[in-house]
Design a protein around this motif. Structure first.
Motif, PDB file in Angstrom:
ATOM      1  N   TRP A  62       0.834  -1.205   0.000  1.00  0.00           N
ATOM      2  CA  TRP A  62       0.000   0.000   0.000  1.00  0.00           C
ATOM      3  C   TRP A  62       0.868   1.255   0.000  1.00  0.00           C
ATOM      4  O   TRP A  62       0.567   2.228  -0.690  1.00  0.00           O
ATOM      5  CB  TRP A  62      -0.944  -0.016   1.189  1.00  0.00           C
ATOM      6  CG  TRP A  62      -1.839   1.178   1.254  1.00  0.00           C
ATOM      7  CD1 TRP A  62      -1.803   2.165   2.189  1.00  0.00           C
ATOM      8  CD2 TRP A  62      -2.890   1.525   0.343  1.00  0.00           C
ATOM      9  NE1 TRP A  62      -2.774   3.098   1.915  1.00  0.00           N
ATOM     10  CE2 TRP A  62      -3.451   2.737   0.791  1.00  0.00           C
ATOM     11  CE3 TRP A  62      -3.392   0.930  -0.811  1.00  0.00           C
ATOM     12  CZ2 TRP A  62      -4.496   3.360   0.131  1.00  0.00           C
ATOM     13  CZ3 TRP A  62      -4.443   1.552  -1.463  1.00  0.00           C
ATOM     14  CH2 TRP A  62      -4.976   2.751  -0.998  1.00  0.00           C
ATOM     15  N   ALA A  63       1.942   1.249   0.770  1.00  0.00           N
ATOM     16  CA  ALA A  63       2.840   2.406   0.807  1.00  0.00           C
ATOM     17  C   ALA A  63       3.447   2.656  -0.569  1.00  0.00           C
ATOM     18  O   ALA A  63       3.534   3.812  -1.015  1.00  0.00           O
ATOM     19  CB  ALA A  63       3.938   2.188   1.848  1.00  0.00           C
ATOM     20  N   GLY A  64       3.861   1.605  -1.252  1.00  0.00           N
ATOM     21  CA  GLY A  64       4.387   1.758  -2.600  1.00  0.00           C
ATOM     22  C   GLY A  64       3.343   2.301  -3.555  1.00  0.00           C
ATOM     23  O   GLY A  64       3.627   3.169  -4.398  1.00  0.00           O
ATOM     24  N   HIS A  65       2.135   1.821  -3.434  1.00  0.00           N
ATOM     25  CA  HIS A  65       1.042   2.289  -4.289  1.00  0.00           C
ATOM     26  C   HIS A  65       0.773   3.778  -4.063  1.00  0.00           C
ATOM     27  O   HIS A  65       0.638   4.541  -5.020  1.00  0.00           O
ATOM     28  CB  HIS A  65      -0.211   1.461  -3.998  1.00  0.00           C
ATOM     29  CG  HIS A  65      -1.419   1.917  -4.733  1.00  0.00           C
ATOM     30  ND1 HIS A  65      -1.587   1.710  -6.087  1.00  0.00           N
ATOM     31  CD2 HIS A  65      -2.527   2.578  -4.311  1.00  0.00           C
ATOM     32  CE1 HIS A  65      -2.746   2.233  -6.461  1.00  0.00           C
ATOM     33  NE2 HIS A  65      -3.338   2.760  -5.397  1.00  0.00           N
ATOM     34  N   ILE A  66       0.711   4.185  -2.815  1.00  0.00           N
ATOM     35  CA  ILE A  66       0.464   5.594  -2.489  1.00  0.00           C
ATOM     36  C   ILE A  66       1.608   6.474  -2.986  1.00  0.00           C
ATOM     37  O   ILE A  66       1.397   7.546  -3.541  1.00  0.00           O
ATOM     38  CB  ILE A  66       0.274   5.777  -0.970  1.00  0.00           C
ATOM     39  CG1 ILE A  66      -1.040   5.146  -0.519  1.00  0.00           C
ATOM     40  CG2 ILE A  66       0.325   7.233  -0.557  1.00  0.00           C
ATOM     41  CD1 ILE A  66      -2.271   5.803  -1.088  1.00  0.00           C
ATOM     42  N   THR A  70       0.074   9.481  -8.896  1.00  0.00           N
ATOM     43  CA  THR A  70       0.393  10.818  -9.395  1.00  0.00           C
ATOM     44  C   THR A  70      -0.800  11.763  -9.363  1.00  0.00           C
ATOM     45  O   THR A  70      -0.634  12.963  -9.501  1.00  0.00           O
ATOM     46  CB  THR A  70       0.912  10.739 -10.846  1.00  0.00           C
ATOM     47  OG1 THR A  70      -0.070  10.060 -11.646  1.00  0.00           O
ATOM     48  CG2 THR A  70       2.231  10.002 -10.905  1.00  0.00           C
ATOM     49  N   ASP A  71      -1.996  11.224  -9.212  1.00  0.00           N
ATOM     50  CA  ASP A  71      -3.161  12.092  -9.155  1.00  0.00           C
ATOM     51  C   ASP A  71      -3.348  12.622  -7.728  1.00  0.00           C
ATOM     52  O   ASP A  71      -2.638  12.259  -6.817  1.00  0.00           O
ATOM     53  CB  ASP A  71      -4.412  11.353  -9.623  1.00  0.00           C
ATOM     54  CG  ASP A  71      -4.591  10.028  -8.915  1.00  0.00           C
ATOM     55  OD1 ASP A  71      -3.715   9.658  -8.128  1.00  0.00           O
ATOM     56  OD2 ASP A  71      -5.600   9.352  -9.162  1.00  0.00           O
ATOM     57  N   ASN A  72      -4.293  13.480  -7.549  1.00  0.00           N
ATOM     58  CA  ASN A  72      -4.495  14.136  -6.255  1.00  0.00           C
ATOM     59  C   ASN A  72      -5.527  13.406  -5.407  1.00  0.00           C
ATOM     60  O   ASN A  72      -6.528  13.980  -4.994  1.00  0.00           O
ATOM     61  CB  ASN A  72      -4.916  15.594  -6.450  1.00  0.00           C
ATOM     62  CG  ASN A  72      -3.778  16.433  -6.950  1.00  0.00           C
ATOM     63  OD1 ASN A  72      -2.634  16.186  -6.596  1.00  0.00           O
ATOM     64  ND2 ASN A  72      -4.081  17.397  -7.790  1.00  0.00           N
ATOM     65  N   ARG A  73      -5.298  12.146  -5.125  1.00  0.00           N
ATOM     66  CA  ARG A  73      -6.210  11.391  -4.276  1.00  0.00           C
ATOM     67  C   ARG A  73      -5.969  11.772  -2.817  1.00  0.00           C
ATOM     68  O   ARG A  73      -4.923  12.262  -2.437  1.00  0.00           O
ATOM     69  CB  ARG A  73      -6.009   9.896  -4.463  1.00  0.00           C
ATOM     70  CG  ARG A  73      -6.423   9.434  -5.832  1.00  0.00           C
ATOM     71  CD  ARG A  73      -6.309   7.958  -5.937  1.00  0.00           C
ATOM     72  NE  ARG A  73      -6.572   7.540  -7.301  1.00  0.00           N
ATOM     73  CZ  ARG A  73      -6.476   6.305  -7.706  1.00  0.00           C
ATOM     74  NH1 ARG A  73      -6.115   5.355  -6.868  1.00  0.00           N
ATOM     75  NH2 ARG A  73      -6.723   5.998  -8.955  1.00  0.00           N
ATOM     76  N   TRP A  74      -6.965  11.492  -1.981  1.00  0.00           N
ATOM     77  CA  TRP A  74      -6.891  11.901  -0.580  1.00  0.00           C
ATOM     78  C   TRP A  74      -5.827  11.134   0.189  1.00  0.00           C
ATOM     79  O   TRP A  74      -5.277  11.651   1.157  1.00  0.00           O
ATOM     80  CB  TRP A  74      -8.252  11.771   0.087  1.00  0.00           C
ATOM     81  CG  TRP A  74      -8.752  10.361   0.210  1.00  0.00           C
ATOM     82  CD1 TRP A  74      -9.541   9.702  -0.676  1.00  0.00           C
ATOM     83  CD2 TRP A  74      -8.468   9.448   1.254  1.00  0.00           C
ATOM     84  NE1 TRP A  74      -9.770   8.430  -0.253  1.00  0.00           N
ATOM     85  CE2 TRP A  74      -9.123   8.238   0.934  1.00  0.00           C
ATOM     86  CE3 TRP A  74      -7.728   9.500   2.426  1.00  0.00           C
ATOM     87  CZ2 TRP A  74      -9.053   7.121   1.752  1.00  0.00           C
ATOM     88  CZ3 TRP A  74      -7.660   8.379   3.236  1.00  0.00           C
ATOM     89  CH2 TRP A  74      -8.328   7.214   2.893  1.00  0.00           C
ATOM     90  N   GLY A  75      -5.482   9.909  -0.201  1.00  0.00           N
ATOM     91  CA  GLY A  75      -4.463   9.136   0.518  1.00  0.00           C
ATOM     92  C   GLY A  75      -3.115   9.836   0.536  1.00  0.00           C
ATOM     93  O   GLY A  75      -2.444   9.921   1.563  1.00  0.00           O
TER      94      GLY A  75
END
Length: 137
Positions: A62-66, A70-75
């Motif tokens: 999950w950390a790698g995914h976050i 590149t988009d402005n997601r809340w995570g």
């Protein structure tokens, strides 16, 4: 049991509680309390993945995914948020979600995560620490 665990902040006490719960569930599935089998024997018979290992793997992925998003997601926004004062409260502050990632991959872990091969190899070492009882969490 691990639903949403990639977003949890852990310390050794919480990991211990989860491991105890896993052992209790395995024991309830396989034997009664009167059978007096060792936990290792029960674990070898059930062949269930160690919950601490699974949680470590999920959190690392999950950390790698976050970090690679590149988009402005809340995570990503929540991860980069800083309090207005710039400091945490007085005394021993609670462990943050990213503290163990920083401890294992360095303060620039988000840039390291962009190299998938390096991130994967660091992730294997991170999970192995959990298996060997040296909780990175």
């Amino acid at each position: 049991m691990t639903y949403g665990s990639e977003t949890w902040s852990f310390n050794a006490g919480r990991i211990r509680k989860i491991k105890v719960a896993q052992r209790a569930i395995e024991r309830a599935m396989l034997v009664s309390l009167r059978d007096r089998l060792k936990n290792e024997d029960i674990h070898s018979r059930t062949r269930v993945t160690d919950v601490a290992q699974r949680i470590s793997t999920l959190k690392w992925q999950w950390a790698g995914h976050i970090a690679r998003s590149t988009d402005n997601r809340w995570g990503r926004k929540v991860l980069e948020w800083q309090p207005r004062t710039g400091r945490r409260s007085v005394g021993r502050s609670p462990t943050r979600w990213s503290d163990d990632l920083v401890r294992h991959a360095g303060s620039q872990w988000m840039q390291v995560a962009r190299d998938r091969a390096l991130w994967h190899s660091l992730g294997e070492a991170y999970v192995n620490l959990t298996i060997n009882g040296q909780s990175p969490l």
